[in-house]
Write a protein that holds these residues in place. Structure first.
Motif, PDB file in Angstrom:
ATOM      1  N   LYS A 151       0.841  -1.210   0.000  1.00 37.17           N
ATOM      2  CA  LYS A 151       0.000   0.000   0.000  1.00 37.17           C
ATOM      3  C   LYS A 151       0.867   1.248   0.000  1.00 37.17           C
ATOM      4  O   LYS A 151       0.673   2.160  -0.804  1.00 37.17           O
ATOM      5  CB  LYS A 151      -0.925   0.011   1.225  1.00 37.17           C
ATOM      6  CG  LYS A 151      -2.101  -0.918   1.146  1.00 37.17           C
ATOM      7  CD  LYS A 151      -2.906  -0.813   2.430  1.00 37.17           C
ATOM      8  CE  LYS A 151      -4.119  -1.694   2.411  1.00 37.17           C
ATOM      9  NZ  LYS A 151      -5.197  -1.190   1.580  1.00 37.17           N
ATOM     10  N   LEU A 152       1.820   1.304   0.909  1.00 41.95           N
ATOM     11  CA  LEU A 152       2.679   2.474   1.037  1.00 41.95           C
ATOM     12  C   LEU A 152       3.576   2.649  -0.184  1.00 41.95           C
ATOM     13  O   LEU A 152       3.801   3.781  -0.635  1.00 41.95           O
ATOM     14  CB  LEU A 152       3.510   2.381   2.311  1.00 41.95           C
ATOM     15  CG  LEU A 152       2.711   2.523   3.605  1.00 41.95           C
ATOM     16  CD1 LEU A 152       3.534   2.081   4.794  1.00 41.95           C
ATOM     17  CD2 LEU A 152       2.206   3.945   3.776  1.00 41.95           C
ATOM     18  N   LYS A 153       4.076   1.545  -0.722  1.00 41.86           N
ATOM     19  CA  LYS A 153       4.936   1.629  -1.905  1.00 41.86           C
ATOM     20  C   LYS A 153       4.159   2.175  -3.100  1.00 41.86           C
ATOM     21  O   LYS A 153       4.681   2.997  -3.860  1.00 41.86           O
ATOM     22  CB  LYS A 153       5.510   0.250  -2.231  1.00 41.86           C
ATOM     23  CG  LYS A 153       6.493   0.261  -3.368  1.00 41.86           C
ATOM     24  CD  LYS A 153       7.076  -1.114  -3.602  1.00 41.86           C
ATOM     25  CE  LYS A 153       8.027  -1.107  -4.769  1.00 41.86           C
ATOM     26  NZ  LYS A 153       8.546  -2.460  -5.040  1.00 41.86           N
ATOM     27  N   THR A 154       2.915   1.757  -3.261  1.00 39.54           N
ATOM     28  CA  THR A 154       2.084   2.245  -4.366  1.00 39.54           C
ATOM     29  C   THR A 154       1.848   3.745  -4.240  1.00 39.54           C
ATOM     30  O   THR A 154       1.998   4.488  -5.217  1.00 39.54           O
ATOM     31  CB  THR A 154       0.740   1.488  -4.397  1.00 39.54           C
ATOM     32  OG1 THR A 154       1.010   0.091  -4.534  1.00 39.54           O
ATOM     33  CG2 THR A 154      -0.124   1.953  -5.545  1.00 39.54           C
ATOM     34  N   ILE A 155       1.485   4.181  -3.051  1.00 43.18           N
ATOM     35  CA  ILE A 155       1.282   5.616  -2.839  1.00 43.18           C
ATOM     36  C   ILE A 155       2.591   6.371  -3.073  1.00 43.18           C
ATOM     37  O   ILE A 155       2.603   7.420  -3.734  1.00 43.18           O
ATOM     38  CB  ILE A 155       0.747   5.903  -1.425  1.00 43.18           C
ATOM     39  CG1 ILE A 155      -0.667   5.349  -1.264  1.00 43.18           C
ATOM     40  CG2 ILE A 155       0.747   7.400  -1.125  1.00 43.18           C
ATOM     41  CD1 ILE A 155      -1.202   5.413   0.147  1.00 43.18           C
ATOM     42  N   ALA A 156       3.681   5.856  -2.558  1.00 43.73           N
ATOM     43  CA  ALA A 156       4.973   6.525  -2.700  1.00 43.73           C
ATOM     44  C   ALA A 156       5.354   6.702  -4.169  1.00 43.73           C
ATOM     45  O   ALA A 156       5.783   7.789  -4.576  1.00 43.73           O
ATOM     46  CB  ALA A 156       6.058   5.741  -1.963  1.00 43.73           C
ATOM     47  N   ILE A 157       5.164   5.677  -4.963  1.00 45.65           N
ATOM     48  CA  ILE A 157       5.556   5.749  -6.372  1.00 45.65           C
ATOM     49  C   ILE A 157       4.674   6.731  -7.139  1.00 45.65           C
ATOM     50  O   ILE A 157       5.171   7.655  -7.794  1.00 45.65           O
ATOM     51  CB  ILE A 157       5.498   4.346  -7.025  1.00 45.65           C
ATOM     52  CG1 ILE A 157       6.619   3.464  -6.471  1.00 45.65           C
ATOM     53  CG2 ILE A 157       5.589   4.451  -8.549  1.00 45.65           C
ATOM     54  CD1 ILE A 157       6.510   2.006  -6.842  1.00 45.65           C
ATOM     55  N   PHE A 158       3.374   6.560  -7.066  1.00 44.85           N
ATOM     56  CA  PHE A 158       2.473   7.377  -7.869  1.00 44.85           C
ATOM     57  C   PHE A 158       2.423   8.830  -7.394  1.00 44.85           C
ATOM     58  O   PHE A 158       2.391   9.757  -8.208  1.00 44.85           O
ATOM     59  CB  PHE A 158       1.068   6.765  -7.901  1.00 44.85           C
ATOM     60  CG  PHE A 158       0.975   5.596  -8.833  1.00 44.85           C
ATOM     61  CD1 PHE A 158       0.691   5.782 -10.173  1.00 44.85           C
ATOM     62  CD2 PHE A 158       1.177   4.306  -8.377  1.00 44.85           C
ATOM     63  CE1 PHE A 158       0.611   4.710 -11.041  1.00 44.85           C
ATOM     64  CE2 PHE A 158       1.098   3.227  -9.228  1.00 44.85           C
ATOM     65  CZ  PHE A 158       0.822   3.423 -10.574  1.00 44.85           C
ATOM     66  N   TYR A 159       2.428   9.051  -6.098  1.00 44.26           N
ATOM     67  CA  TYR A 159       2.402  10.418  -5.592  1.00 44.26           C
ATOM     68  C   TYR A 159       3.735  11.120  -5.854  1.00 44.26           C
ATOM     69  O   TYR A 159       3.764  12.329  -6.062  1.00 44.26           O
ATOM     70  CB  TYR A 159       2.055  10.440  -4.103  1.00 44.26           C
ATOM     71  CG  TYR A 159       0.579  10.296  -3.803  1.00 44.26           C
ATOM     72  CD1 TYR A 159      -0.244   9.450  -4.537  1.00 44.26           C
ATOM     73  CD2 TYR A 159      -0.003  10.997  -2.782  1.00 44.26           C
ATOM     74  CE1 TYR A 159      -1.593   9.320  -4.258  1.00 44.26           C
ATOM     75  CE2 TYR A 159      -1.362  10.885  -2.486  1.00 44.26           C
ATOM     76  CZ  TYR A 159      -2.141  10.041  -3.238  1.00 44.26           C
ATOM     77  OH  TYR A 159      -3.490   9.922  -2.962  1.00 44.26           O
ATOM     78  N   SER A 160       4.844  10.380  -5.862  1.00 44.16           N
ATOM     79  CA  SER A 160       6.146  10.979  -6.187  1.00 44.16           C
ATOM     80  C   SER A 160       6.178  11.453  -7.636  1.00 44.16           C
ATOM     81  O   SER A 160       6.685  12.543  -7.930  1.00 44.16           O
ATOM     82  CB  SER A 160       7.280   9.976  -5.957  1.00 44.16           C
ATOM     83  OG  SER A 160       7.409   9.678  -4.602  1.00 44.16           O
ATOM     84  N   ILE A 161       5.652  10.643  -8.532  1.00 42.16           N
ATOM     85  CA  ILE A 161       5.593  11.049  -9.941  1.00 42.16           C
ATOM     86  C   ILE A 161       4.728  12.303 -10.080  1.00 42.16           C
ATOM     87  O   ILE A 161       5.094  13.247 -10.791  1.00 42.16           O
ATOM     88  CB  ILE A 161       5.066   9.899 -10.823  1.00 42.16           C
ATOM     89  CG1 ILE A 161       6.056   8.727 -10.815  1.00 42.16           C
ATOM     90  CG2 ILE A 161       4.808  10.380 -12.251  1.00 42.16           C
ATOM     91  CD1 ILE A 161       5.511   7.453 -11.426  1.00 42.16           C
TER      92      ILE A 161
END
Length: 142
Positions: free
Chosen positions: A117-127
């Motif tokens: 969950k956190l990795k998905t948010i981290a990747i997409f929100y970082s982009i």
């Protein structure tokens, strides 16, 4: 009406930027430190999604209310870097940023473990944050 919408769009942008930074760094920090996903993380990412969508709606209204184009043809707009940035590049970049925020939020809800969950948010929100940082009209912010 134009000045009111522009002012609202300008000031709401600070909230969007703050929330996107908080949500991104929260997810990155918890991803790299192997922390658990909590209800607070869900609320942060949801609030970021909501304020960014509101900002995009305000931006769409501003785009239609503003007279960027006037009597200019699309060729003339594309040759003028200042108008092209405001009328084309900024809206497209922000649309992509909103898309990444929305996709990241939607995908993270389907994940079963905290790390995913956190990795998905981290990747997409970082982009999304990179896109926002690239196309913020910095000259009007300061």
């Amino acid at each position: 009406m134009y000045s009111t919408v522009k002012m609202l769009h300008s000031y709401w942008a600070y909230l969007v930027f703050l929330m996107l930074v908080v949500a991104t760094f929260n997810a990155l920090f918890k991803t790299f430190t192997n922390k658990e996903y909590e209800a607070r993380d869900f609320r942060i990412s949801l609030f970021t999604l909501i304020v960014s969508h509101i900002q995009f709606l305000i931006g769409i209204i501003l785009w239609f209310v503003a007279d960027y184009f006037g009597e200019m043809s699309m060729g003339e707009i594309m040759k003028n870097s200042a108008i092209r940035n405001v009328a084309v590049e900024h809206p497209v970049a922000m649309l992509l940023a909103i898309a990444f925020i929305t996709i990241g939020y939607s995908k993270h809800k389907k994940k079963l473990t905290s790390a995913k969950k956190l990795k998905t948010i981290a990747i997409f929100y970082s982009i999304a944050l990179i896109l926002v940082l690239a196309k913020i009209p910095w000259s009007t912010w300061f």
